[in-house]
Design a protein around this motif. Structure first.
Motif, PDB file in Angstrom:
ATOM      1  N   GLU A   1      72.549 -54.401   7.871  1.00 47.46           N
ATOM      2  CA  GLU A   1      71.343 -53.879   6.804  1.00 47.46           C
ATOM      3  C   GLU A   1      71.393 -54.789   5.523  1.00 47.46           C
ATOM      4  OE1 GLU A   1      69.203 -51.593   6.531  1.00 47.46           O
ATOM      5  OE2 GLU A   1      69.637 -50.718   8.619  1.00 47.46           O
ATOM      6  N   ALA A   2      72.681 -55.521   5.339  1.00 44.90           N
ATOM      7  CA  ALA A   2      72.673 -56.426   4.323  1.00 44.90           C
ATOM      8  C   ALA A   2      71.926 -57.777   4.549  1.00 44.90           C
ATOM      9  CB  ALA A   2      73.916 -56.665   3.780  1.00 44.90           C
ATOM     10  N   ILE A   3      71.914 -58.223   5.739  1.00 43.69           N
ATOM     11  CA  ILE A   3      71.591 -59.664   6.129  1.00 43.69           C
ATOM     12  C   ILE A   3      70.620 -59.811   6.950  1.00 43.69           C
ATOM     13  CG2 ILE A   3      73.804 -60.357   5.930  1.00 43.69           C
ATOM     14  CD1 ILE A   3      74.198 -60.794   8.652  1.00 43.69           C
ATOM     15  N   THR A   4      70.030 -58.756   7.564  1.00 39.44           N
ATOM     16  CA  THR A   4      68.930 -58.773   8.624  1.00 39.44           C
ATOM     17  C   THR A   4      67.742 -57.667   8.293  1.00 39.44           C
ATOM     18  OG1 THR A   4      70.038 -57.381  10.196  1.00 39.44           O
ATOM     19  CG2 THR A   4      70.143 -59.522  10.412  1.00 39.44           C
ATOM     20  N   LEU A   5      66.630 -57.924   8.888  1.00 36.54           N
ATOM     21  CA  LEU A   5      65.356 -57.012   8.910  1.00 36.54           C
ATOM     22  C   LEU A   5      65.375 -56.387  10.374  1.00 36.54           C
ATOM     23  CD1 LEU A   5      62.866 -58.943   6.610  1.00 36.54           C
ATOM     24  CD2 LEU A   5      64.501 -57.272   6.111  1.00 36.54           C
ATOM     25  N   PRO A   6      64.787 -55.337  10.447  1.00 37.98           N
ATOM     26  CA  PRO A   6      64.511 -54.774  11.579  1.00 37.98           C
ATOM     27  C   PRO A   6      63.647 -55.599  12.669  1.00 37.98           C
ATOM     28  CG  PRO A   6      64.044 -53.153  10.035  1.00 37.98           C
ATOM     29  CD  PRO A   6      64.230 -54.127   9.495  1.00 37.98           C
ATOM     30  N   GLY A   7      64.050 -55.782  13.839  1.00 39.79           N
ATOM     31  CA  GLY A   7      63.519 -56.622  14.822  1.00 39.79           C
ATOM     32  C   GLY A   7      63.919 -57.939  14.908  1.00 39.79           C
ATOM     33  N   GLU A   8      64.909 -58.316  13.870  1.00 38.04           N
ATOM     34  CA  GLU A   8      65.671 -59.609  14.059  1.00 38.04           C
ATOM     35  C   GLU A   8      66.724 -59.870  14.986  1.00 38.04           C
ATOM     36  OE1 GLU A   8      64.144 -61.092   9.489  1.00 38.04           O
ATOM     37  OE2 GLU A   8      66.213 -60.877   9.890  1.00 38.04           O
ATOM     38  N   ILE A   9      66.955 -60.997  15.324  1.00 35.55           N
ATOM     39  CA  ILE A   9      67.922 -61.379  16.258  1.00 35.55           C
ATOM     40  C   ILE A   9      69.334 -61.769  15.764  1.00 35.55           C
ATOM     41  CG2 ILE A   9      68.679 -63.030  18.137  1.00 35.55           C
ATOM     42  CD1 ILE A   9      65.582 -63.392  18.683  1.00 35.55           C
ATOM     43  N   VAL A  10      70.499 -61.151  16.064  1.00 37.64           N
ATOM     44  CA  VAL A  10      71.811 -61.549  15.652  1.00 37.64           C
ATOM     45  C   VAL A  10      72.660 -61.587  16.771  1.00 37.64           C
ATOM     46  CG1 VAL A  10      72.295 -58.900  15.333  1.00 37.64           C
ATOM     47  CG2 VAL A  10      73.452 -60.667  13.976  1.00 37.64           C
ATOM     48  N   ILE A  11      73.587 -62.798  16.568  1.00 40.60           N
ATOM     49  CA  ILE A  11      74.468 -63.107  17.767  1.00 40.60           C
ATOM     50  C   ILE A  11      75.912 -62.697  17.478  1.00 40.60           C
ATOM     51  CG2 ILE A  11      75.649 -65.033  18.896  1.00 40.60           C
ATOM     52  CD1 ILE A  11      72.944 -66.620  18.880  1.00 40.60           C
ATOM     53  N   ASP A  12      76.576 -62.382  18.270  1.00 43.45           N
ATOM     54  CA  ASP A  12      77.902 -62.051  18.145  1.00 43.45           C
ATOM     55  C   ASP A  12      78.541 -63.067  19.123  1.00 43.45           C
ATOM     56  OD1 ASP A  12      80.968 -61.530  18.102  1.00 43.45           O
ATOM     57  OD2 ASP A  12      80.448 -59.113  17.929  1.00 43.45           O
ATOM     58  N   GLN A  13      79.355 -63.869  18.772  1.00 41.37           N
ATOM     59  CA  GLN A  13      79.972 -65.079  19.753  1.00 41.37           C
ATOM     60  C   GLN A  13      81.482 -64.695  20.618  1.00 41.37           C
ATOM     61  OE1 GLN A  13      79.562 -68.236  16.563  1.00 41.37           O
ATOM     62  NE2 GLN A  13      79.421 -69.199  18.542  1.00 41.37           N
ATOM     63  N   ALA A  14      81.962 -63.338  20.107  1.00 38.26           N
ATOM     64  CA  ALA A  14      83.052 -62.992  20.792  1.00 38.26           C
ATOM     65  C   ALA A  14      82.975 -61.279  20.700  1.00 38.26           C
ATOM     66  CB  ALA A  14      84.218 -63.321  20.006  1.00 38.26           C
ATOM     67  N   ALA A  15      82.303 -60.544  21.474  1.00 39.41           N
ATOM     68  CA  ALA A  15      81.675 -59.371  21.462  1.00 39.41           C
ATOM     69  C   ALA A  15      82.892 -58.381  21.314  1.00 39.41           C
ATOM     70  CB  ALA A  15      80.730 -58.965  22.118  1.00 39.41           C
ATOM     71  N   GLY A  16      83.892 -58.594  22.114  1.00 41.90           N
ATOM     72  CA  GLY A  16      85.141 -57.616  22.073  1.00 41.90           C
ATOM     73  C   GLY A  16      84.588 -56.393  22.505  1.00 41.90           C
ATOM     74  N   SER A  17      84.649 -55.401  21.926  1.00 39.68           N
ATOM     75  CA  SER A  17      84.291 -53.771  21.942  1.00 39.68           C
ATOM     76  C   SER A  17      82.683 -53.794  22.391  1.00 39.68           C
ATOM     77  CB  SER A  17      84.706 -53.035  21.041  1.00 39.68           C
ATOM     78  OG  SER A  17      83.790 -53.092  19.857  1.00 39.68           O
ATOM     79  N   GLY A  18      81.905 -54.752  21.709  1.00 39.48           N
ATOM     80  CA  GLY A  18      80.565 -54.538  21.734  1.00 39.48           C
ATOM     81  C   GLY A  18      79.935 -53.623  20.948  1.00 39.48           C
ATOM     82  N   ASN A  19      80.550 -53.342  19.790  1.00 39.87           N
ATOM     83  CA  ASN A  19      80.115 -52.431  18.730  1.00 39.87           C
ATOM     84  C   ASN A  19      78.902 -53.047  17.946  1.00 39.87           C
ATOM     85  OD1 ASN A  19      81.614 -50.287  19.592  1.00 39.87           O
ATOM     86  ND2 ASN A  19      83.278 -50.504  17.783  1.00 39.87           N
ATOM     87  N   LEU A  20      78.908 -54.324  17.666  1.00 32.75           N
ATOM     88  CA  LEU A  20      77.880 -54.771  17.078  1.00 32.75           C
ATOM     89  C   LEU A  20      76.363 -54.509  17.860  1.00 32.75           C
ATOM     90  CD1 LEU A  20      76.841 -56.820  14.885  1.00 32.75           C
ATOM     91  CD2 LEU A  20      76.781 -58.581  16.547  1.00 32.75           C
ATOM     92  N   GLY A  21      76.580 -54.559  19.224  1.00 36.56           N
ATOM     93  CA  GLY A  21      75.418 -54.176  20.038  1.00 36.56           C
ATOM     94  C   GLY A  21      75.009 -52.630  19.580  1.00 36.56           C
ATOM     95  N   ARG A  22      75.704 -51.689  19.538  1.00 39.61           N
ATOM     96  CA  ARG A  22      75.664 -50.455  19.353  1.00 39.61           C
ATOM     97  C   ARG A  22      75.076 -50.409  17.741  1.00 39.61           C
ATOM     98  NH1 ARG A  22      80.753 -46.646  19.992  1.00 39.61           N
ATOM     99  NH2 ARG A  22      78.937 -45.237  19.089  1.00 39.61           N
ATOM    100  N   ALA A  23      75.539 -50.991  16.830  1.00 39.55           N
ATOM    101  CA  ALA A  23      75.077 -51.242  15.420  1.00 39.55           C
ATOM    102  C   ALA A  23      73.568 -51.541  15.432  1.00 39.55           C
ATOM    103  CB  ALA A  23      75.696 -51.890  14.684  1.00 39.55           C
ATOM    104  N   ALA A  24      73.139 -52.531  16.216  1.00 36.95           N
ATOM    105  CA  ALA A  24      71.954 -53.303  16.521  1.00 36.95           C
ATOM    106  C   ALA A  24      71.055 -52.231  16.944  1.00 36.95           C
ATOM    107  CB  ALA A  24      71.881 -54.423  17.112  1.00 36.95           C
ATOM    108  N   MET A  25      71.343 -51.536  17.882  1.00 34.98           N
ATOM    109  CA  MET A  25      70.470 -50.534  18.738  1.00 34.98           C
ATOM    110  C   MET A  25      70.204 -49.363  17.788  1.00 34.98           C
ATOM    111  SD  MET A  25      72.355 -50.694  22.631  1.00 34.98           S
ATOM    112  CE  MET A  25      70.993 -49.694  23.384  1.00 34.98           C
ATOM    113  N   ARG A  26      71.147 -49.084  16.907  1.00 36.69           N
ATOM    114  CA  ARG A  26      70.770 -47.978  16.066  1.00 36.69           C
ATOM    115  C   ARG A  26      69.794 -48.296  14.983  1.00 36.69           C
ATOM    116  NH1 ARG A  26      76.758 -45.277  14.501  1.00 36.69           N
ATOM    117  NH2 ARG A  26      77.255 -44.323  16.463  1.00 36.69           N
ATOM    118  N   ARG A  27      70.224 -49.694  14.411  1.00 37.96           N
ATOM    119  CA  ARG A  27      69.428 -49.976  13.444  1.00 37.96           C
ATOM    120  C   ARG A  27      67.987 -50.933  13.502  1.00 37.96           C
ATOM    121  NH1 ARG A  27      70.853 -47.396   8.718  1.00 37.96           N
ATOM    122  NH2 ARG A  27      73.108 -46.623   9.128  1.00 37.96           N
ATOM    123  N   GLY A  28      67.725 -51.088  14.869  1.00 40.46           N
ATOM    124  CA  GLY A  28      66.386 -51.673  15.143  1.00 40.46           C
ATOM    125  C   GLY A  28      66.732 -53.025  15.377  1.00 40.46           C
ATOM    126  N   ARG A  29      67.903 -53.621  15.453  1.00 41.91           N
ATOM    127  CA  ARG A  29      67.832 -55.086  15.791  1.00 41.91           C
ATOM    128  C   ARG A  29      67.851 -55.580  17.028  1.00 41.91           C
ATOM    129  NH1 ARG A  29      67.808 -52.992  10.589  1.00 41.91           N
ATOM    130  NH2 ARG A  29      68.263 -54.507   8.728  1.00 41.91           N
TER     131      ARG A  29
END
Length: 293
Positions: A237-265
């Protein structure tokens, strides 16, 4: 797909899978891309819902060669940092294979991060709190980033709720979240002085003194370095807008993906360990679709 995700031409989609001919990708999309789809190529999985999407790539996230220059809106990552003294005997050694994936960043890593980020885009590195064995490395990270045009923006501690680890020289319950920008920060923050829809340089909201989110308990976590979904949501929410692309280079749990899916990224998650890819797929709650192409 998310209502605010941008459309992509088939040639652009196919460019992300250079080992597959365009006709194969086209056929796959026509057959499988309905409400949701998963496996689009070997080791590549796509997850969709009504809010956002995530692509999971089984591979080394340090290799960013598939991305064009200045094509990514943000990078958020918690790399498996190599620190023999700090890691020894801690929860970062619980999963088989993790210790083999640890590394120390070099200048080439930051050159690639800078290459793919759009001007003004944010790089967010989740890092261990400073101690006697890593303080030089943390300084080196800042210097390598600066050499590549990634400017130090701010640091916000992540306070791990009420949990405290009484190990080492002092009790601890934080990790550091460092924010960098490619050149001058993009304009995301509302300009209250001038009003209207005007934006000023910086994050979408004033960064807090700390992020305070409780981590998953050892009994419930799916990765030894797992970060809370809520923490990732606050960062996105601080660094992107809805619909924008963000990369996680070491996903681990994948929780960044869950956050993106919740927040429309749109999240692109790299994970090098096959067993972790399986856990990420389970975490994102998608049944496997057999690859037909």
């Amino acid at each position: 797909m998310a209502h605010n995700a941008r459309p992509m031409h088939i040639k652009e989609i196919a460019s992300y899978f250079p080992d597959k001919p365009e006709s194969t990708i086209r056929g796959r999309l026509y057959r499988e891309l309905k409400d949701r789809c998963e496996k689009v190529a070997r080791g590549v999985y796509l997850f969709l819902d009504g809010e956002g999407s995530a692509v999971v790539v089984e591979g080394d996230g340090r290799n960013l060669s598939i991305f064009d220059d200045e094509s990514i809106d943000a990078i958020v990552t918690d790399h498996p940092w190599e620190d023999i003294k700090s890691n020894s005997g801690t929860n970062r050694n619980f999963v088989s294979g993790y210790e083999e994936t640890t590394f120390r960043y070099n200048l080439e890593d930051f050159k690639e991060k800078a290459r793919i980020l759009k001007p003004g885009g944010f790089l967010v590195e989740i890092l261990p709190a400073e101690n006697e064995s890593n303080f030089k490395y943390l300084y080196e990270i800042k210097m390598m980033a600066e050499k590549c045009g990634l400017l130090y923006f701010s640091k916000v501690p992540w306070k791990k709720g009420v949990r405290v680890w009484n190990t080492g020289r002092k009790s601890k319950n934080t990790e550091d979240i460092m924010f960098f920008t490619k050149g001058k920060a993009r304009s995301l923050r509302p300009d209250k002085q001038r009003g209207g829809n005007r934006k000023m340089s910086g994050t979408a909201y004033l960064l807090p003194t700390e992020f305070d989110f409780q981590p998953a308990s050892p009994q419930k976590r799916i990765h030894q370095a797992e970060k809370p979904v809520e923490l990732y949501e606050a960062i996105l929410e601080a660094i992107t807008l809805p619909g924008e692309i963000v990369i996680d280079q070491a996903a681990g749990s994948g929780n960044l993906g869950r956050a993106a899916m919740r927040r429309g990224r749109i999240a692109v998650l790299f994970e090098i360990l096959k067993e972790n890819v399986k856990k990420i797929r389970e975490n994102l709650s998608i049944q496997e679709i057999p690859l037909m192409c």
